[in-house]
Design an enzyme around this catalytic site. Sequence first.
Site, short mmCIF file in Angstrom:
data_model
loop_
_atom_site.label_atom_id
_atom_site.label_comp_id
_atom_site.label_asym_id
_atom_site.label_seq_id
_atom_site.Cartn_x
_atom_site.Cartn_y
_atom_site.Cartn_z
N GLU A 178 45.19 36.00 32.16
CA GLU A 178 44.09 35.39 31.45
C GLU A 178 43.92 35.87 30.05
O GLU A 178 42.72 36.21 29.68
CB GLU A 178 42.77 35.46 32.23
N GLU A 366 45.03 33.22 41.62
CA GLU A 366 43.85 33.62 41.73
C GLU A 366 42.84 32.51 42.10
O GLU A 366 42.71 31.49 41.58
CB GLU A 366 42.99 34.43 40.91
#
Length: 473
Positions: A178, A366
């Site tokens: 990320e 995720e």
Amino acid sequence: MNREILNAKRFELNSNQFGEDFIWGVSSSAFQTEGATETAGKGLSIWDEFAKKKGAICNNDSPAITNNFYENYKEDIALIKKLNIPSFRFSISWPRILPKGTGSINQSGIDFYHKVIDACLEQGIEPFITLYHWDLPKALEEKGGWTNREILSWFEEYITVCVNEYKQKVKYWMVLNEPSVFTGAGYFLGVHAPGRKGLNNFLPAMHHALLCQAIGYKKIKAIDPVAQVGTTFSCTYITPLRYTVKDLNAAHRIDTLLNRAFIEPSLGLGYPTDTLPFLKGMNKYILKGDDELIKTKFDFIGLQNYTREVVEHNSYVPYLNAKIIPAEKRKVNLTAMKWEVYPKSISTMIKKFSQYNGVKKIIITESGASFFDELHGNEINDVERIQYIQSYLEEVLWAKNNGGKVAGYFVWSITDNFEWAEGYKQRFGLVYVDYKTQKRTIKNSGHWYSKFLLNTKKVEEMKGSNLPGISFF
């Protein structure tokens, strides 16, 4: 399969509906679970330092021990096996390998990850390794960290050490976790490590992170051409508060920042300066050849989706003229993080990213939820988490059956852990951790996921290993 039929079959949902090649797993990260912050030669990270600041972490919680995965890794990996989970995504701590970020290698750190990988392989679990999950060595931050272009060579050195060391054992690599979050929260808003603020920090950090992402991919492929190499992107479904021109444009700007600005340069589409003019400030950091260097043909991308955000126009918000309406003010179903439970967000994001020609394959690296879990005896009846995962999986299946390029799903996370600035307040795990005793207790969501996975091809192979001390449901 339409949504109506899928919902009618909710309690019949099982992993076989996704196909035998679909990848199932669970995720974690080094800093959030390992503890042992200054053990066996490990250097300090920016999060070790940030956590010392009063008020930076909820309740001033310390990450010094967390789950103590550094000592408990065999137990936790055995739990993954017990829960029939075929793949384990975890990260390598850069300062545990290179305490100063570059230079001398810490052999104890090298040995530790060999032991973790070996424990996975002995249990028939596929290791998926994230090379950078936010724990930049403190020594490099003192030299400018992600704002210093020298990080391109520092990162390449780190990648080279790791891949040369573990290439015989690891097939799947993820370069960054990320980049939008660690640059935005850490170098623009200052709410994450290292706590910097402003565009003058954010823009170079963003550009250098995306260059490192490309360098990482190319270096791994040069060392091990058959490796499967990806990276992960945070993504969020954005909708306008009202269907007015101003709110629609505001939602478009937020969507561009959160969902387009970090992947499109890697696909050769450049920075979306037409929608976000402030990104033109990036030009001072872009050198000749960067446009080509940044392009990357990842074998897969990881998408990490939890919720949606609702946006309205607001002239007082600089650069974006847009404001996110907190979910708790919208009277919707919330997690403990005060994030809206909105399953359609994940199918929408799969569809959105599948439309890029340069995206070959998507793995949900995720997805999960934090709730206020309570231990009653030896049971945690986290029915809300079960409903969350199940409803999001229904949307993943719908997306897959309707042309989405999705090929895997990893729950965040295997155990409760140190949740960055939220400390220990938030619990995302399938396994409950008593931080005082380090006792692990499988939550009902863990049992549910285990049964859901029971008949997959990979689990059948794991059962065939017939290892002692492991029982299956």
